[in-house]
Design a protein around this motif. Structure first.
Motif, mmCIF file in Angstrom:
data_model
loop_
_atom_site.group_PDB
_atom_site.id
_atom_site.type_symbol
_atom_site.label_atom_id
_atom_site.label_comp_id
_atom_site.label_asym_id
_atom_site.label_seq_id
_atom_site.Cartn_x
_atom_site.Cartn_y
_atom_site.Cartn_z
ATOM 1 N N ILE A 58 45.771 50.795 33.033
ATOM 2 C CA ILE A 58 45.509 50.126 34.297
ATOM 3 C C ILE A 58 46.768 49.410 34.763
ATOM 4 O O ILE A 58 47.375 48.636 34.030
ATOM 5 C CB ILE A 58 44.345 49.133 34.147
ATOM 6 C CG1 ILE A 58 43.094 49.898 33.717
ATOM 7 C CG2 ILE A 58 44.105 48.380 35.435
ATOM 8 C CD1 ILE A 58 41.942 49.025 33.299
ATOM 9 N N ASP A 59 47.142 49.678 36.008
ATOM 10 C CA ASP A 59 48.295 49.044 36.625
ATOM 11 C C ASP A 59 47.811 47.787 37.355
ATOM 12 O O ASP A 59 47.231 47.866 38.430
ATOM 13 C CB ASP A 59 48.969 50.019 37.602
ATOM 14 C CG ASP A 59 50.236 49.467 38.196
ATOM 15 O OD1 ASP A 59 50.695 48.407 37.732
ATOM 16 O OD2 ASP A 59 50.786 50.093 39.133
ATOM 17 N N GLU A 60 48.042 46.634 36.733
ATOM 18 C CA GLU A 60 47.548 45.365 37.272
ATOM 19 C C GLU A 60 48.156 45.066 38.641
ATOM 20 O O GLU A 60 47.486 44.526 39.518
ATOM 21 C CB GLU A 60 47.855 44.217 36.300
ATOM 22 C CG GLU A 60 47.167 44.345 34.959
ATOM 23 C CD GLU A 60 45.652 44.304 35.028
ATOM 24 O OE1 GLU A 60 45.111 43.668 35.960
ATOM 25 O OE2 GLU A 60 45.007 44.900 34.170
ATOM 26 N N ALA A 61 49.418 45.416 38.836
ATOM 27 C CA ALA A 61 50.078 45.134 40.112
ATOM 28 C C ALA A 61 49.417 45.938 41.240
ATOM 29 O O ALA A 61 49.213 45.419 42.339
ATOM 30 C CB ALA A 61 51.556 45.464 40.034
ATOM 31 N N ILE A 63 46.329 47.043 41.317
ATOM 32 C CA ILE A 63 44.989 46.493 41.550
ATOM 33 C C ILE A 63 45.086 45.221 42.389
ATOM 34 O O ILE A 63 44.322 45.029 43.334
ATOM 35 C CB ILE A 63 44.275 46.225 40.215
ATOM 36 C CG1 ILE A 63 43.935 47.552 39.539
ATOM 37 C CG2 ILE A 63 43.024 45.396 40.426
ATOM 38 C CD1 ILE A 63 43.381 47.405 38.153
ATOM 39 N N ALA A 64 46.044 44.361 42.059
ATOM 40 C CA ALA A 64 46.219 43.123 42.821
ATOM 41 C C ALA A 64 46.602 43.426 44.266
ATOM 42 O O ALA A 64 46.092 42.796 45.197
ATOM 43 C CB ALA A 64 47.287 42.252 42.160
ATOM 44 N N ARG A 66 45.857 46.156 45.959
ATOM 45 C CA ARG A 66 44.691 46.732 46.624
ATOM 46 C C ARG A 66 43.706 45.636 47.017
ATOM 47 O O ARG A 66 43.165 45.636 48.130
ATOM 48 C CB ARG A 66 44.005 47.750 45.726
ATOM 49 C CG ARG A 66 42.864 48.467 46.430
ATOM 50 C CD ARG A 66 42.144 49.508 45.604
ATOM 51 N NE ARG A 66 42.874 50.076 44.520
ATOM 52 C CZ ARG A 66 42.451 50.122 43.259
ATOM 53 N NH1 ARG A 66 41.277 49.619 42.938
ATOM 54 N NH2 ARG A 66 43.172 50.678 42.313
ATOM 55 N N LYS A 67 43.483 44.667 46.101
ATOM 56 C CA LYS A 67 42.567 43.561 46.404
ATOM 57 C C LYS A 67 43.097 42.724 47.562
ATOM 58 O O LYS A 67 42.338 42.306 48.438
ATOM 59 C CB LYS A 67 42.361 42.687 45.168
ATOM 60 C CG LYS A 67 41.463 43.321 44.139
ATOM 61 C CD LYS A 67 41.208 42.401 42.976
ATOM 62 C CE LYS A 67 40.303 43.055 41.943
ATOM 63 N NZ LYS A 67 40.047 42.184 40.802
ATOM 64 N N GLU A 142 39.537 55.265 43.313
ATOM 65 C CA GLU A 142 39.589 54.241 42.279
ATOM 66 C C GLU A 142 39.594 54.799 40.868
ATOM 67 O O GLU A 142 39.839 54.070 39.934
ATOM 68 C CB GLU A 142 38.414 53.282 42.433
ATOM 69 C CG GLU A 142 38.548 52.367 43.618
ATOM 70 C CD GLU A 142 37.393 51.420 43.740
ATOM 71 O OE1 GLU A 142 36.608 51.296 42.782
ATOM 72 O OE2 GLU A 142 37.270 50.787 44.785
#
Length: 170
Positions: A58-61, A63-64, A66-67, A142
């Motif tokens: 999972i690429d946290e950056a 996801i952040a 996208r949010k 997703e």
């Protein structure tokens, strides 16, 4: 010594290019490819959900980001709704002033405002339908695209590559 990293990207190929899955030998259009294209193999989409085979990275950056994008879109939508409500409120105030001047026109103005409300309600229904369709597209996106193989399967890929390299004529 690993000749390639344990980071595989999920890709799709055309139906005509489908080949057998490395695990169950059924035809598959899903391919796992390393970032440097040194290794690839076909795998069924069902195997990608198996935690014993691979785990999503999972690429946290991402996801952040996208949010944040979703929140910005939500804020913009709420602002537009608020502005529309303010415009309607001002229009109704103007209508009330006119109604005080002319009682006969009051009934006609109410009929028109009711028609406008019905049209606005229909427009809002259409907007919600379009939003639900865009949500479905986002949900499809997703699914994780980057995976790390389980140790046993990764070692199997390394051994297979070594074996092929040793067989190759020089």
């Amino acid at each position: 010594m690993a000749s390639f990293p344990n980071t595989y990207t999920h890709r799709k190929v055309a139906d005509t290019a489908a080949k057998s899955c490395e695990i169950c030998f059924k035809p598959s259009t899903s391919v796992l490819v390393t970032s440097d294209n040194k290794d690839f193999f076909f795998v069924c989409p069902g195997h990608l959900k198996d935690r014993g085979f691979c785990k999503p990275i999972i690429d946290e950056a991402a996801i952040a980001a996208r949010k944040k994008k979703e929140m910005d879109a939500e804020v913009e939508r709420v602002k537009q709704e608020f502005e529309e409500k303010q415009k309607k409120k001002k229009e109704k105030e103007k209508e009330k002033a006119k109604e005080k001047e002319k009682e006969k026109e009051k009934e006609k103005e109410e009929d028109k405002s009711k028609d406008k409300d019905k049209k606005d309600d229909e427009d809002e229904g259409k907007k919600s339908d379009e939003k639900s369709k865009s949500d479905e597209v986002e949900k499809a996106e997703e699914e994780p695209r980057v995976f790390g193989l389980a140790k046993a399967f990764y070692q199997q890929r390394i051994d297979k590559k070594k074996k092929c390299r040793d067989r190759a004529p020089e």
